[in-house]
Design a protein around this motif. Structure first.
Motif, short mmCIF file in Angstrom:
data_model
loop_
_atom_site.label_atom_id
_atom_site.label_comp_id
_atom_site.label_asym_id
_atom_site.label_seq_id
_atom_site.Cartn_x
_atom_site.Cartn_y
_atom_site.Cartn_z
N VAL A 160 17.60 62.76 -64.01
CA VAL A 160 17.04 63.79 -63.14
C VAL A 160 17.58 63.60 -61.72
CG1 VAL A 160 14.88 64.53 -62.03
CG2 VAL A 160 14.94 64.12 -64.50
N GLY A 161 17.91 64.70 -61.08
CA GLY A 161 18.30 64.66 -59.66
C GLY A 161 17.21 65.32 -58.83
N ILE A 162 16.50 64.50 -58.07
CA ILE A 162 15.42 65.03 -57.22
C ILE A 162 16.03 65.47 -55.90
CG2 ILE A 162 13.26 64.46 -56.03
CD1 ILE A 162 12.76 62.33 -58.21
N ILE A 163 15.71 66.68 -55.48
CA ILE A 163 16.28 67.22 -54.24
C ILE A 163 15.13 67.38 -53.25
CG2 ILE A 163 17.69 69.05 -53.24
CD1 ILE A 163 18.41 69.67 -56.33
N GLY A 164 15.14 66.53 -52.22
CA GLY A 164 14.04 66.51 -51.25
C GLY A 164 13.24 65.23 -51.41
N SER A 165 12.83 64.67 -50.28
CA SER A 165 12.14 63.37 -50.33
C SER A 165 10.83 63.41 -49.53
CB SER A 165 13.05 62.29 -49.75
OG SER A 165 13.40 62.64 -48.41
N TYR A 209 18.67 63.26 -53.62
CA TYR A 209 19.40 63.69 -52.44
C TYR A 209 18.41 64.37 -51.51
CZ TYR A 209 21.53 66.90 -49.25
OH TYR A 209 21.81 67.59 -48.11
N SER A 210 18.44 63.99 -50.24
CA SER A 210 17.62 64.67 -49.24
C SER A 210 18.36 64.65 -47.92
CB SER A 210 16.28 63.96 -49.09
OG SER A 210 15.55 64.50 -48.01
N ARG A 211 18.05 65.65 -47.09
CA ARG A 211 18.58 65.65 -45.73
C ARG A 211 18.08 64.41 -44.99
NH1 ARG A 211 16.67 70.63 -42.13
NH2 ARG A 211 14.79 69.39 -42.23
N ASP A 212 16.90 63.96 -45.35
CA ASP A 212 16.32 62.74 -44.75
C ASP A 212 16.79 61.54 -45.60
OD1 ASP A 212 14.78 60.68 -43.78
OD2 ASP A 212 12.88 61.77 -43.86
N ALA A 213 18.05 61.12 -45.35
CA ALA A 213 18.65 60.08 -46.19
C ALA A 213 17.87 58.76 -46.18
CB ALA A 213 20.11 59.86 -45.78
N PRO A 214 17.37 58.29 -45.02
CA PRO A 214 16.61 57.03 -45.05
C PRO A 214 15.37 57.10 -45.95
CG PRO A 214 17.19 57.62 -42.79
CD PRO A 214 17.56 58.78 -43.65
N ARG A 215 14.68 58.24 -45.91
CA ARG A 215 13.48 58.39 -46.74
C ARG A 215 13.87 58.45 -48.22
NH1 ARG A 215 8.70 57.01 -48.24
NH2 ARG A 215 7.45 58.66 -49.11
N ALA A 216 14.99 59.12 -48.52
CA ALA A 216 15.46 59.18 -49.91
C ALA A 216 15.77 57.76 -50.40
CB ALA A 216 16.70 60.06 -50.01
N TYR A 234 22.02 60.18 -53.75
CA TYR A 234 23.27 60.93 -53.70
C TYR A 234 23.54 61.33 -52.26
CZ TYR A 234 22.90 61.44 -58.78
OH TYR A 234 22.82 61.20 -60.13
N PRO A 235 24.81 61.41 -51.88
CA PRO A 235 25.13 61.77 -50.49
C PRO A 235 25.01 63.27 -50.22
CG PRO A 235 27.16 61.33 -51.70
CD PRO A 235 26.02 61.02 -52.64
N ASP A 236 25.09 64.08 -51.28
CA ASP A 236 25.01 65.53 -51.07
C ASP A 236 24.61 66.22 -52.37
OD1 ASP A 236 27.43 65.95 -52.65
OD2 ASP A 236 28.47 65.09 -50.91
N LEU A 237 24.31 67.50 -52.23
CA LEU A 237 23.81 68.27 -53.38
C LEU A 237 24.86 68.37 -54.49
CD1 LEU A 237 21.51 70.00 -54.59
CD2 LEU A 237 22.53 71.97 -53.42
N GLY A 238 26.12 68.60 -54.09
CA GLY A 238 27.19 68.76 -55.08
C GLY A 238 27.34 67.54 -55.97
N THR A 239 27.29 66.37 -55.36
CA THR A 239 27.44 65.12 -56.13
C THR A 239 26.27 64.97 -57.10
OG1 THR A 239 28.29 64.25 -54.07
CG2 THR A 239 28.02 62.67 -55.85
N LEU A 240 25.09 65.32 -56.62
CA LEU A 240 23.92 65.24 -57.50
C LEU A 240 24.09 66.18 -58.69
CD1 LEU A 240 20.17 65.20 -56.51
CD2 LEU A 240 21.00 66.99 -58.05
N LEU A 241 24.44 67.44 -58.40
CA LEU A 241 24.51 68.43 -59.48
C LEU A 241 25.60 68.07 -60.49
CD1 LEU A 241 23.92 71.79 -57.54
CD2 LEU A 241 22.31 70.54 -59.01
N ALA A 242 26.63 67.39 -60.03
CA ALA A 242 27.72 67.02 -60.95
C ALA A 242 27.29 65.90 -61.90
CB ALA A 242 28.94 66.59 -60.15
N ASP A 243 26.21 65.22 -61.58
CA ASP A 243 25.89 63.97 -62.30
C ASP A 243 24.64 64.03 -63.18
OD1 ASP A 243 26.54 61.20 -62.72
OD2 ASP A 243 24.79 60.70 -61.48
N VAL A 244 23.78 65.05 -62.99
CA VAL A 244 22.47 64.98 -63.64
C VAL A 244 22.34 65.97 -64.79
CG1 VAL A 244 21.38 64.23 -61.48
CG2 VAL A 244 21.40 66.68 -62.05
N THR A 245 21.26 65.78 -65.59
CA THR A 245 20.94 66.73 -66.67
C THR A 245 20.03 67.82 -66.13
OG1 THR A 245 20.64 64.64 -67.90
CG2 THR A 245 20.26 66.71 -69.11
N LEU A 246 19.16 67.41 -65.21
CA LEU A 246 18.13 68.34 -64.72
C LEU A 246 18.00 68.20 -63.21
CD1 LEU A 246 14.65 68.90 -66.31
CD2 LEU A 246 14.79 68.27 -63.92
#
Ligand SMILES: NC(=O)c1ccc[n+]([C@@H]2O[C@H](COP(=O)([O-])OP(=O)(O)OC[C@H]3O[C@@H](n4cnc5c(N)ncnc54)[C@H](O)[C@@H]3O)[C@@H](O)[C@H]2O)c1
Length: 325
Positions: A3-8, A29-36, A48-60
């Motif tokens: 799972v790729g969670i977007i937002g922290s 992945y979150s804009r708030d990288a320290p909290r992520a 993940y450093p960005d949304l694209g990397t997350l989406l390339a790697d996860v099932t959901l």
């Protein structure tokens, strides 16, 4: 399954805890990288450093972003061919929500809108009793949900162009529950009042079945209070529950000096965490290839009624809903 969670924020946290409890691998992945990074460390995931990397790697892709960012993020996930969990409300308008559902269908990916109240055991049990005919024909549903304003009323939640406001964000839970329990709604009438950052509303929903739902919601309490209640009256019985378990008078007074650090959530029992139950259902429905308990059509329906309630609260007039197409 990954799972790729977007937002922290508050939901990124609740979702990370729940996926971990189910033994599911996740990255954030979150804009708030320290909290992520902090959430990942706390719950055994990575980042993940960005949304694209997350989406390339996860099932959901699990979208836990502010509501105004849901559409672009869900559509990006669908384009990448990922199943989607999206926090409620799905979107800020019927048009955006319909486009998101269409994008998921076109991409052949599943979309689950996280209406977590359906997974609170007491809400589900009460609805099961209604469905089993234990109170006869449902006639009057009284639903209550009042908390303090998220982040003390000082965040994107307070901007109705970003969150949809209290009715879309909070009352939506009980609107969805009323639809799930008593069926389609044909007319709504609502009143609201505001004091500073506090916002309170009452809505009456007339169901096609003739049942009436009376919903009371607010970002209106002092910090730290969150009350919910259900009272379902039928032709031959009544089901009641409320979150104030202690039969005492509680007195809250004085000016609140500190904003709530986040979004208040109802009291959650560790033995039956509704976020865990919700994702357990998502995993099961994906594995068995059966529809989710919250279908995209139901999520669209709840949003449509919530928008009508908000229109009625603003205009002071009853709003009649066209029959859903
Ligand atoms: N199911 C529930 O009971 C419930 C409760 C609260 C919130 N929600 C919903 O969940 C969603 C998220 O709410 P929240 O309380 O977690 O909000 P929040 O403000 O606590 O967290 C939002 C997160 O998104 C990150 N973010 C913001 N803009 C970003 C961007 N452009 N790119 C990447 N990350 C970004 C922020 O850094 C933060 O980590 C909303 O749609 C809200 O309505 C649902």
């Amino acid at each position: 399954m990954r799972v790729g969670i977007i937002g922290s924020g508050s939901m990124g946290h609740a979702h990370a805890r729940a996926w971990r409890a189910l033994g599911v691998d996740f990255g954030i992945y979150s804009r708030d990288a320290p909290r992520a990074a902090q959430l990942a460390a706390e719950h055994g995931g990575d980042t993940y450093p960005d949304l694209g990397t997350l989406l390339a790697d996860v099932t959901l892709a699990d979208v836990c972003l502010p509501t105004f960012l849901h559409r672009e993020t869900v559509e990006a996930a669908a384009r990448a061919g990922r199943h989607v969990v999206c926090e409620k409300p799905l979107a800020l308008s019927n048009e955006d929500a319909a486009a998101m559902v269409a994008a998921c269908e076109a991409a052949g990916v599943r979309l689950f809108v996280a209406m977590v109240v359906r997974f609170f055991p007491q809400y589900r049990f009460a609805r099961d009793l209604v469905q089993a005919g234990r109170i006869g024909t449902p006639r009057v549903l009284r639903l209550r949900r009042v908390s303090s304003p998220p982040y003390g009323g000082h965040s994107w939640f307070a901007d109705e162009t970003k969150s949809g406001g209290m009715i879309l964000d909070l009352m939506l839970h009980d609107i969805d529950y009323a639809l799930w329990t008593a069926g389609d709604v044909q007319q709504v009438y609502a009143r609201e009042t505001r004091v500073g950052t506090r916002h309170y509303a009452q809505a009456a929903l007339t169901h096609v079945s003739g049942a009436l739902s009376l919903i009371e919601s607010g970002w209106a309490y002092p910090d730290g209070l969150f009350r919910t209640a259900i009272d379902l009256a039928g032709s031959s019985g009544l089901i009641e529950w409320n979150s104030d378990a202690a039969p005492t008078i509680r007195i809250v007074h004085g000016k609140q000096r500190h904003a709530t650090p986040g979004v208040s959530l109802p009291v959650i029992s560790a033995a039956a965490d509704p976020f865990v139950l919700q994702f357990n259902h998502v995993l099961d429905a994906l594995q068995r290839e059966v529809p989710f308990d919250v279908t995209p059509g139901e999520a669209l329906g709840a949003l449509r009624v919530a928008l009508a309630v908000r229109d009625s609260a603003r205009s002071g007039r009853a709003v009649t809903l066209e029959a859903a197409t």
